[in-house]
Motif scaffolding. Structure first.
Motif, PDB file in Angstrom:
ATOM      1  N   ALA A  35      39.239 -35.220 -43.028  1.00  0.00           N
ATOM      2  CA  ALA A  35      39.700 -34.899 -41.670  1.00  0.00           C
ATOM      3  C   ALA A  35      41.050 -34.189 -41.716  1.00  0.00           C
ATOM      4  O   ALA A  35      41.898 -34.487 -42.558  1.00  0.00           O
ATOM      5  N   ARG A  36      41.224 -33.254 -40.806  1.00  0.00           N
ATOM      6  CA  ARG A  36      42.493 -32.531 -40.695  1.00  0.00           C
ATOM      7  C   ARG A  36      42.959 -32.615 -39.247  1.00  0.00           C
ATOM      8  O   ARG A  36      42.267 -32.180 -38.333  1.00  0.00           O
ATOM      9  N   TYR A  37      44.135 -33.191 -39.051  1.00  0.00           N
ATOM     10  CA  TYR A  37      44.651 -33.397 -37.696  1.00  0.00           C
ATOM     11  C   TYR A  37      46.163 -33.469 -37.733  1.00  0.00           C
ATOM     12  O   TYR A  37      46.768 -33.682 -38.789  1.00  0.00           O
ATOM     13  N   MET A  38      46.786 -33.330 -36.566  1.00  0.00           N
ATOM     14  CA  MET A  38      48.241 -33.381 -36.476  1.00  0.00           C
ATOM     15  C   MET A  38      48.648 -33.635 -35.032  1.00  0.00           C
ATOM     16  O   MET A  38      47.950 -33.201 -34.105  1.00  0.00           O
ATOM     17  N   ALA A  48      48.874 -23.735 -29.485  1.00  0.00           N
ATOM     18  CA  ALA A  48      49.238 -22.692 -30.443  1.00  0.00           C
ATOM     19  C   ALA A  48      48.774 -23.068 -31.844  1.00  0.00           C
ATOM     20  O   ALA A  48      48.283 -22.216 -32.599  1.00  0.00           O
ATOM     21  N   ALA A  49      48.917 -24.345 -32.196  1.00  0.00           N
ATOM     22  CA  ALA A  49      48.502 -24.802 -33.522  1.00  0.00           C
ATOM     23  C   ALA A  49      46.990 -24.728 -33.695  1.00  0.00           C
ATOM     24  O   ALA A  49      46.491 -24.361 -34.763  1.00  0.00           O
ATOM     25  N   LEU A  58      50.824 -26.666 -41.186  1.00  0.00           N
ATOM     26  CA  LEU A  58      51.525 -27.558 -42.104  1.00  0.00           C
ATOM     27  C   LEU A  58      52.684 -26.833 -42.779  1.00  0.00           C
ATOM     28  O   LEU A  58      53.786 -27.388 -42.913  1.00  0.00           O
ATOM     29  N   LYS A  59      52.465 -25.589 -43.169  1.00  0.00           N
ATOM     30  CA  LYS A  59      53.520 -24.802 -43.799  1.00  0.00           C
ATOM     31  C   LYS A  59      54.685 -24.587 -42.835  1.00  0.00           C
ATOM     32  O   LYS A  59      55.859 -24.716 -43.206  1.00  0.00           O
ATOM     33  N   SER A  65      61.198 -28.691 -41.133  1.00  0.00           N
ATOM     34  CA  SER A  65      61.871 -29.857 -41.711  1.00  0.00           C
ATOM     35  C   SER A  65      63.166 -29.445 -42.404  1.00  0.00           C
ATOM     36  O   SER A  65      64.165 -30.167 -42.364  1.00  0.00           O
ATOM     37  N   GLU A  66      63.134 -28.293 -43.064  1.00  0.00           N
ATOM     38  CA  GLU A  66      64.346 -27.782 -43.705  1.00  0.00           C
ATOM     39  C   GLU A  66      65.426 -27.504 -42.662  1.00  0.00           C
ATOM     40  O   GLU A  66      66.599 -27.812 -42.856  1.00  0.00           O
TER      41      GLU A  66
END
Length: 211
Positions: A35-38, A48-49, A58-59, A65-66
Motif C-alpha cells: 500500500a502507498r498512502y500519505m 496536488a499530491a 515522498l521526494k 524536511s531539510e
C-alpha cells in the motif's frame, strides 16, 4: 491546522483516492500488500499530491524536511515555561475532544470531551480559552502554545466564528462556546498565545496522535 493530517491520499490500496479521515483511509490500506498512502493537513495539498506519484511526493517531502531543519536553526527551541493545547475530531463535524498539557513533560493538565457534532476548530478555540482561564486562576506567567492559526485568531476577536449550526446533538458544546466567549469578553489576561511551529518543532505535545 498546519502539520495535522486531515486528508489522506491512497495511491495503492483497495480503492485509490482522497479520504477525509484516517479511519476511511485505513480501510483502504489494511491488509493490502505494498500500500502507498500519505497524510496531508490541507485538501489542496492532498489533491496536488494525488495528481503526482507517491515517489514524487515522498521526494518533495524529504526536501521540505531539510527546510524544516533550517527553520529550527533560525527560530530556536520552544519555551518550556508553557502549556500546549490541542483538539481532535473524528469527522467534521464529529466526536471532538480537547486537552492541555505541560509542554516539557507532556503531563495532562486539563481535558474535556468527547462532545458530539463538534469540529476541530471549535475544540482548538475552547482549549485555548480553557488554558487562559487555567493560567489566570493560578496567576501563572506561562505561555500557551496552539498550532491552530484559526483558533488563535478567534480568541483575539473574542468570538468563535464557526459555521457549524447548533442542534440537539451539540447543545452542550454550544453552551461551552458561549461560556468561553463570555469569559473572553469579561476577563483581561497577559498570557501570550503563541503559534506552535510544527515545521521546526514537530507535533505539538498535546497532539492526540491520530494521524
Amino acid at each position: 491546522m498546519a502539520g495535522k493530517n486531515k486528508y489522506y491520499v491512497v495511491w495503492k490500496g483497495k480503492k485509490p483516492g482522497i479520504y477525509e479521515n484516517w479511519n476511511d483511509c485505513k480501510k483502504q490500506i489494511q491488509g493490502f500488500e505494498g500500500a502507498r498512502y500519505m497524510g496531508f493537513p490541507e485538501k489542496e495539498e492532498a489533491r496536488a499530491a494525488f495528481d503526482k506519484s507517491y515517489e514524487e511526493t515522498l521526494k518533495a517531502r524529504k526536501v521540505k524536511s531539510e527546510a524544516d531543519r533550517e527553520t529550527l536553526a533560525r527560530i530556536g527551541p520552544p519555551s518550556y515555561n508553557s502549556i500546549a493545547v490541542d483538539a481532535a475530531s473524528s469527522g467534521n463535524p464529529g466526536v471532538m475532544e480537547y486537552q492541555g498539557v505541560d509542554t516539557r513533560s507532556g503531563k495532562t493538565l486539563f481535558a474535556q470531551g468527547p462532545f458530539h457534532e463538534g469540529t476541530n476548530n471549535i475544540g482548538e478555540f475552547l482549549a485555548i480559552v480553557h488554558g487562559l482561564a487555567y493560567l489566570k486562576k493560578r496567576n501563572s506567567n506561562r505561555v500557551i502554545y496552539s498550532d491552530s492559526r484559526t483558533a488563535i485568531s478567534w480568541v483575539k476577536k473574542k468570538k468563535c466564528n464557526t459555521r457549524l449550526k447548533e442542534s440537539d446533538k451539540n447543545g452542550e458544546l454550544f453552551h461551552l462556546i458561549r461560556r468561553a466567549e463570555h469569559w473572553l469578553q469579561n476577563n483581561s489576561y497577559t498570557t501570550p498565545v503563541v503559534k506552535w511551529e510544527t515545521r521546526a518543532w514537530g507535533e505539538i505535545p498535546a497532539d492526540f496522535g491520530r494521524k
